[in-house]
Scaffold this motif. Structure first.
Motif, PDB file in Angstrom:
ATOM      1  N   UNK A 183       0.828  -1.201   0.000  1.00  0.00           N
ATOM      2  CA  UNK A 183       0.000   0.000   0.000  1.00  0.00           C
ATOM      3  C   UNK A 183       0.865   1.255   0.000  1.00  0.00           C
ATOM      4  N   UNK A 184       1.996   1.171   0.687  1.00  0.00           N
ATOM      5  CA  UNK A 184       2.890   2.324   0.797  1.00  0.00           C
ATOM      6  C   UNK A 184       3.927   2.378  -0.325  1.00  0.00           C
ATOM      7  N   UNK A 185       4.394   1.210  -0.754  1.00  0.00           N
ATOM      8  CA  UNK A 185       5.484   1.143  -1.736  1.00  0.00           C
ATOM      9  C   UNK A 185       5.063   0.202  -2.878  1.00  0.00           C
ATOM     10  N   UNK A 186       4.514   0.829  -3.924  1.00  0.00           N
ATOM     11  CA  UNK A 186       3.933   0.063  -5.028  1.00  0.00           C
ATOM     12  C   UNK A 186       4.993  -0.696  -5.816  1.00  0.00           C
ATOM     13  N   UNK A 187       6.160  -0.071  -5.944  1.00  0.00           N
ATOM     14  CA  UNK A 187       7.214  -0.694  -6.726  1.00  0.00           C
ATOM     15  C   UNK A 187       8.205   0.329  -7.223  1.00  0.00           C
ATOM     16  N   UNK A 188       9.142  -0.131  -8.036  1.00  0.00           N
ATOM     17  CA  UNK A 188      10.182   0.738  -8.590  1.00  0.00           C
ATOM     18  C   UNK A 188      10.213   0.612 -10.099  1.00  0.00           C
ATOM     19  N   UNK A 189      10.596   1.689 -10.744  1.00  0.00           N
ATOM     20  CA  UNK A 189      10.903   1.681 -12.178  1.00  0.00           C
ATOM     21  C   UNK A 189      12.391   1.965 -12.320  1.00  0.00           C
ATOM     22  N   UNK A 190      13.080   1.098 -13.058  1.00  0.00           N
ATOM     23  CA  UNK A 190      14.516   1.272 -13.302  1.00  0.00           C
ATOM     24  C   UNK A 190      14.701   1.465 -14.793  1.00  0.00           C
ATOM     25  N   UNK A 191      15.310   2.574 -15.181  1.00  0.00           N
ATOM     26  CA  UNK A 191      15.524   2.830 -16.593  1.00  0.00           C
ATOM     27  C   UNK A 191      16.896   3.455 -16.818  1.00  0.00           C
ATOM     28  N   UNK A 192      17.355   3.396 -18.059  1.00  0.00           N
ATOM     29  CA  UNK A 192      18.633   3.993 -18.433  1.00  0.00           C
ATOM     30  C   UNK A 192      18.396   5.362 -19.056  1.00  0.00           C
ATOM     31  N   UNK A 193      19.428   6.155 -19.096  1.00  0.00           N
ATOM     32  CA  UNK A 193      19.388   7.418 -19.829  1.00  0.00           C
ATOM     33  C   UNK A 193      19.274   7.086 -21.314  1.00  0.00           C
ATOM     34  N   UNK A 194      18.130   7.407 -21.910  1.00  0.00           N
ATOM     35  CA  UNK A 194      17.903   7.025 -23.311  1.00  0.00           C
ATOM     36  C   UNK A 194      18.360   8.090 -24.300  1.00  0.00           C
ATOM     37  N   UNK A 195      19.069   9.085 -23.800  1.00  0.00           N
ATOM     38  CA  UNK A 195      19.584  10.123 -24.693  1.00  0.00           C
ATOM     39  C   UNK A 195      20.985   9.822 -25.193  1.00  0.00           C
ATOM     40  N   UNK A 196      21.545   8.723 -24.771  1.00  0.00           N
ATOM     41  CA  UNK A 196      22.879   8.324 -25.222  1.00  0.00           C
ATOM     42  C   UNK A 196      22.810   6.916 -25.803  1.00  0.00           C
ATOM     43  N   UNK A 197      23.750   6.605 -26.671  1.00  0.00           N
ATOM     44  CA  UNK A 197      23.801   5.292 -27.302  1.00  0.00           C
ATOM     45  C   UNK A 197      24.740   4.407 -26.505  1.00  0.00           C
ATOM     46  N   UNK A 198      24.167   3.529 -25.671  1.00  0.00           N
ATOM     47  CA  UNK A 198      25.004   2.674 -24.830  1.00  0.00           C
ATOM     48  C   UNK A 198      24.679   1.206 -25.078  1.00  0.00           C
ATOM     49  N   UNK A 199      24.094   0.557 -24.106  1.00  0.00           N
ATOM     50  CA  UNK A 199      23.843  -0.873 -24.229  1.00  0.00           C
ATOM     51  C   UNK A 199      22.597  -1.244 -23.449  1.00  0.00           C
ATOM     52  N   UNK A 200      22.075  -2.443 -23.698  1.00  0.00           N
ATOM     53  CA  UNK A 200      21.011  -3.019 -22.875  1.00  0.00           C
ATOM     54  C   UNK A 200      21.652  -4.110 -22.031  1.00  0.00           C
TER      55      UNK A 200
END
Length: 429
Positions: free
Chosen positions: A194-211
């Protein structure tokens, strides 16, 4: 019995006459008075095209996929992970003191594209309950989140090492969680969610890196100390594990300027003749190579009664389209689909054992890996008039949990690398 013996004789003769396009077998008088001819045919048209599934089911992933990279053929590919957390500890000592909090991501050695540039990950709080009315998640599923990150990490990727990636989360988030546990404001799993639904983890998509790939045994770790006045403070931790049932990777692409930008839905076909005589696969995004054999009925033009006894589909990777960073696998999955691109089943030998494509050989001169698929069961199916509108779909393994991509030569490529079907057809009138 006659048919079985005939096949055995044909197979035996084929092994001794691979280079002949047509030859005659004289079968003994005691067996049957007939002349059997075997034809090697590699001129039947194979039509290759590319389509994209409307969405992919990505529930209960075996890895977290996080990153972004640019590709000249496929555009920008992005993957981020929605993660639901769980825990079983809901009490903290009264004299405990908060220390810090960090998200610990354990690499699973998967990566795609260049790992040399500096990577940047951001972590956000999810605002919606991560749940699905349908019981599963798609690569297009989305939930609202607070756009102010609770963690930012710049780092050098080392996917082939076992070292975890520790991302320090800000202390406002950590201390608030610590106090809610310490003051018994959270006393159960449901109260925690109820208090902590979850997390979203993402990369900076403005640079060409890797997955990058991380295992789902990653976790959020809360650090604190307890001072009993007699000894040095005791360091303690509480781990909040990932709940795979409500965790998924949202994988998307920016297709502007690519061959795929005008795809409307999964019934939109892009013939290889319109894509520089190429067909494509991209996992995670849902891009698939479709194959059709439209003129199979022309075998009926052979005057004698006969049967297809062997059918091999051969196709090759396009020259200079793969590398150590954009790598390919040695085998691909094969499915039967209908004219609306609905998957009907695996292509199988016996209804149970899936047929996979395999690398038959490499042609160093043309830098092209050749795949071969035994599609005899599909040929038999297509010869039934009720199954004329069936096609083959080829895509990579871990199609829902990777971003691997492939570019193949079509049937109009130069003869030494072109896509082709090799049939062995035996007549027995």
């Amino acid at each position: 019995m006659r048919y079985i013996v005939l096949l055995l004789i044909i197979v035996s003769c084929l092994s001794c006459n691979k280079e002949e396009e047509e030859f005659t077998l004289q079968i003994g008088e005691d067996f049957v008075e007939s002349t059997t001819k075997v034809y090697f045919i590699d001129t039947l048209t194979v039509k290759a095209s590319t389509f994209q599934f409307d969405s992919l089911i990505v529930s209960s992933p075996n890895r977290l996929l996080i990153g972004a990279y640019n590709d000249p053929a496929f555009g920008k590919t992005l993957s981020k992970s929605f993660v639901q957390l769980t825990n079983t500890i809901y009490s903290i000592d009264d004299d405990a003191v908060y220390d810090s909090i960090a998200l610990v991501l354990n690499p699973d050695r998967y990566f795609y594209n260049d790992t040399i540039p500096i990577q940047q990950f951001k972590v956000y709080e999810v605002l919606d309950d991560i749940e699905s009315d349908e019981g599963f998640y798609y690569n297009t599923t989305n939930f609202n989140y607070n756009t102010i990150p609770i963690a930012v990490k710049d780092f050098l990727a080392t996917p082939n090492k076992s070292d975890s990636l520790d991302i320090k989360v800000n202390d406002v988030f950590g201390l608030t969680l610590f106090n809610k546990l310490k003051e018994n404001d959270i006393n159960s799993g449901s109260e925690f969610l109820d208090e902590y639904k979850g997390l979203l983890i993402e990369a900076n998509n403005n640079v060409n890196t890797t997955v990058l790939g991380f295992s789902t045994d990653s976790f959020l770790r809360l650090y604190y100390t307890v001072d009993d006045n007699d000894n040095d403070p005791e360091e303690k931790t509480i781990d909040f594990a990932i709940n795979p049932s409500n965790t998924f990777n949202q994988i998307s692409s920016e297709k502007s300027g690519t061959y795929f930008e005008n795809i409307v839905n999964q019934e939109t076909l892009i013939p290889s003749s319109e894509t520089d005589n190429s067909s494509f696969i991209q996992a995670g995004i849902g891009i698939v190579t479709r194959l059709d054999i439209p003129y199979l009925k022309s075998l009926n033009d052979i005057s004698s009664q006969g049967v297809v006894v062997d059918a091999k589909l051969k196709f090759s990777l396009k020259e200079n389209t793969y590398s150590d960073n954009l790598y390919t696998k040695d085998s691909l999955q094969v499915y039967i689909i209908d004219n609306k691109a609905n998957v009907l089943s695996n292509l199988t030998f016996d209804g149970e054992t899936p047929i996979m494509s395999t690398i038959e050989n490499d042609n160093p001169e043309f830098d092209s890996g050749f795949y071969t698929i035994n599609i005899l069961p599909f040929i038999s199916l297509k010869q039934n008039e009720t199954h004329e509108e069936y096609f083959l779909a080829i895509y990579s393994q871990n199609f829902n949990n990777s971003v691997d991509r492939y570019i193949f030569n079509g049937n109009l490529a130069p003869n030494n690398v072109r896509m082709k079907l090799e049939l062995t057809y035996a007549t027995y009138d």
